[in-house]
Design an enzyme around this catalytic site. Structure first.
Site, PDB file in Angstrom:
ATOM      1  N   LYS A   9      -3.404   3.609  -2.294  1.00  0.00           N
ATOM      2  CA  LYS A   9      -4.550   4.525  -2.403  1.00  0.00           C
ATOM      3  C   LYS A   9      -4.252   5.739  -1.549  1.00  0.00           C
ATOM      4  O   LYS A   9      -3.861   5.622  -0.392  1.00  0.00           O
ATOM      5  CB  LYS A   9      -5.838   3.854  -1.907  1.00  0.00           C
ATOM      6  CG  LYS A   9      -6.249   2.626  -2.705  1.00  0.00           C
ATOM      7  CD  LYS A   9      -7.457   1.953  -2.095  1.00  0.00           C
ATOM      8  CE  LYS A   9      -7.120   1.228  -0.814  1.00  0.00           C
ATOM      9  NZ  LYS A   9      -8.264   0.505  -0.251  1.00  0.00           N
ATOM     10  N   ASP A  52       0.806  -1.211   0.000  1.00  0.00           N
ATOM     11  CA  ASP A  52       0.000   0.000   0.000  1.00  0.00           C
ATOM     12  C   ASP A  52       0.843   1.266   0.000  1.00  0.00           C
ATOM     13  O   ASP A  52       2.040   1.242   0.275  1.00  0.00           O
ATOM     14  CB  ASP A  52      -0.885   0.025   1.259  1.00  0.00           C
ATOM     15  CG  ASP A  52      -2.260  -0.574   1.022  1.00  0.00           C
ATOM     16  OD1 ASP A  52      -2.566  -0.881  -0.132  1.00  0.00           O
ATOM     17  OD2 ASP A  52      -3.010  -0.736   1.998  1.00  0.00           O
ATOM     18  N   MET A  79      -7.482   9.590   8.932  1.00  0.00           N
ATOM     19  CA  MET A  79      -7.917  10.016   7.593  1.00  0.00           C
ATOM     20  C   MET A  79      -8.970  11.123   7.667  1.00  0.00           C
ATOM     21  O   MET A  79      -9.943  11.120   6.917  1.00  0.00           O
ATOM     22  CB  MET A  79      -8.489   8.819   6.807  1.00  0.00           C
ATOM     23  CG  MET A  79      -7.523   7.649   6.700  1.00  0.00           C
ATOM     24  SD  MET A  79      -8.323   6.107   6.207  1.00  0.00           S
ATOM     25  CE  MET A  79      -9.288   5.707   7.667  1.00  0.00           C
TER      26      MET A  79
END
Length: 504
Positions: A56, A34, A171
């Site tokens: 991502k 990732d 996030m």
């Protein structure tokens, strides 16, 4: 047995990776990693490992999650060992649970390797304990970016607002105004401390503390970006008092290490311990010789020498390998004098039971010869195990002093077959502050890969040379080293970098 491993890479600091995670990385056949998994870990993969990036970030999906699930299942069915490497912990906002469900449905065994999550690690590196008896006895991990397809929010703002728990949002930078507003509307005081930590535990970590009323405005003024965590609660008031990581002297300083990969780990680890962003760019590799007949002959005739002079750690290592090959050990040196050029070489000899008879105060050939002459080496038979190509000053001056010198190549250095694209990109992005050189060969091979005419376009980048011989090679390419330690050693080089970075 499982052939799929959902592995937590931790928050980014290489030292935060678990031993089990490193074991899987080193042995897997397929690596699927990732965006937030430190790419430095990939250097531990086997040479034939298939490496696939599916990162991502901020809405930019290299591969959507459903396609990632399909990829994991597809690769798992090949029967090869698959490592699914995820930043932090796979089961803490890492969607590892979804990937595990897909594997169960496909009938594939898997194992989970937990990782240290950023909500704990990044907070600690910013001087914030997520629990503290003077402030709170609980902590809550919350997503700051919920699944947009959900019918209703899973966040109970009323509970969060009234709770005294430390709240850690993952996030959530893009939703910071909404988060702060919801907390205040549901009972959290406007002056509640809030901390933002970006790239937590990494060399480019930054953080600041505000309060609920002003944090969104302060973040905007700083042009604050993801990846960051948001910490809400009284514990954030300890940020300045307990902060330790952002005080490191080389924090955020980009340092290029050009040593051979076999030798670089010591320098890399020390630089990282001081906070540097290390760019490993080995310009040379240390290789064994194709034929060791000459070395074996010299070893069998070692009794005819009065002195053996080791000029490097590698010289000791490769010489000893041949000793072992023919069933001999340190006892063969009985009755002769041994010199080591430098403390690292001396330590390598001590590890093999040899205490050097001579270590010069200055670790260059000219000072070595001066010291050896004071020890009465004149007229002696001298063996110098060294690299196949090296400076001739030491053997030449010893010969001039009447010594019978045998230069014995025991290894060779070669230009690493690579290009300079990675370093060129980092230079262009302003990520490099220092380039370190520890030998003339590292200088020559660096400028083979990064042309001197191109490097001249970055005048703010400082060259750090380990000593005068290396500096002379730098000057041949049109540059003057900004740093050269008085002590021509790796610790001396690191000290020079710290003094320059801190302005001492």
């Amino acid at each position: 047995m499982a052939n799929v491993f959902l592995v937590g890479a931790g928050p980014g600091d290489p030292g935060m990776l678990t031993l089990r995670a490193k074991e899987i990385i080193e042995t897997c056949d397929i690596m699927i990693y990732d965006y937030l998994a430190n790419a430095d870990f990939l250097k531990w993969c086997k040479p034939d490992c298939e490496i696939l990036y599916v990162g991502k970030k901020g809405g930019d999906h290299t591969l959507p999650q459903d396609k990632i699930n399909d990829l994991i299942v597809e690769k798992a069915r090949s029967g090869l060992v698959v490592c699914r490497l995820k930043g932090g912990d796979p089961y803490v906002f890492g969607r590892g649970g979804e990937e595990g469900e897909e594997l169960v449905e496909a009938g594939i065994d898997f194992e989970v390797v937990p990782g240290i999550t950023a909500g704990v690690a990044a907070a600690a590196y910013a001087g914030i304990p997520v629990t503290h008896r003077d402030f709170t006895t609980s902590v809550c991990f919350i997503t700051g970016h919920e699944d947009p397809t959900k019918a209703e929010s899973g966040n109970n703002w009323e509970v969060y607002g009234r709770s005294n728990s430390t709240l850690v949002f993952y996030m959530g930078v893009g939703n910071l105004p909404m988060i702060a507003q919801n907390l205040m509307e549901n009972g959290r005081p406007a002056d509640t401390p809030v901390a933002l930590v970006r790239w937590g535990t990494r060399c480019n970590q930054t953080s600041f503390v505000s309060d609920l009323e002003h944090v969104a405005e302060d973040a905007q003024a700083r042009n604050w970006k993801a990846p960051s965590i948001i910490i809400v609660g009284g514990v954030c008031s300890l940020h300045d008092k307990l902060g330790w990581f952002e005080k490191k002297p080389l924090l955020g300083q980009g340092v290029v290490v050009t040593r051979a990969r076999e030798q670089a780990s010591g320098l890399v680890n020390v630089l990282r311990s001081h906070g540097a962003c290390v760019h490993e760019f080995p310009t040379i590799s240390v290789e064994p010789l194709a034929d060791y007949n000459e070395v074996e002959t010299a070893i069998l005739q070692l009794a005819r020498y009065q002195w053996v002079v080791f000029t490097s750690v590698n010289g000791v290592k490769f010489f000893w390998e041949q000793l072992r090959e023919i069933g001999l050990d340190a006892r063969i040196f009985g009755g002769m004098q041994i010199a080591a050029i430098g403390p690292a070489t001396a330590d390598e000899l001590r590890a093999r039971g040899i205490e050097p008879d001579f270590i010069p105060e200055k670790y260059v050939a000219e000072h070595v010869v001066e010291g050896l002459l004071k020890r009465g080496i004149q007229g002696s038979d001298v063996l110098i195990p060294r690299a196949k190509v090296a400076r001739e000053v030491l053997p030449r001056e010893l010969k001039e002093a009447g010594c019978n010198v045998t230069v014995l190549p025991v290894y060779e250095t070669r230009l690493v077959q690579a290009d300079g694209d990675e370093i060129m990109t980092a230079l262009g992005a302003g990520k490099i502050r220092y380039v370190t050189f520890t030998s003339s060969s590292t200088v020559e091979n660096f400028f083979e890969l990064v042309p001197a005419d191109v490097f001249k376009n970055y005048p703010d980048v400082k060259i750090a040379s380990i000593g005068p011989v290396t500096s002379e090679t730098v000057k041949r390419f049109g540059f003057t080293p900004a740093l050269e330690p008085e002590d021509y050693t790796i610790p001396g080089l690191v000290d020079a970098l710290i003094k320059d970075a801190t302005g001492e």
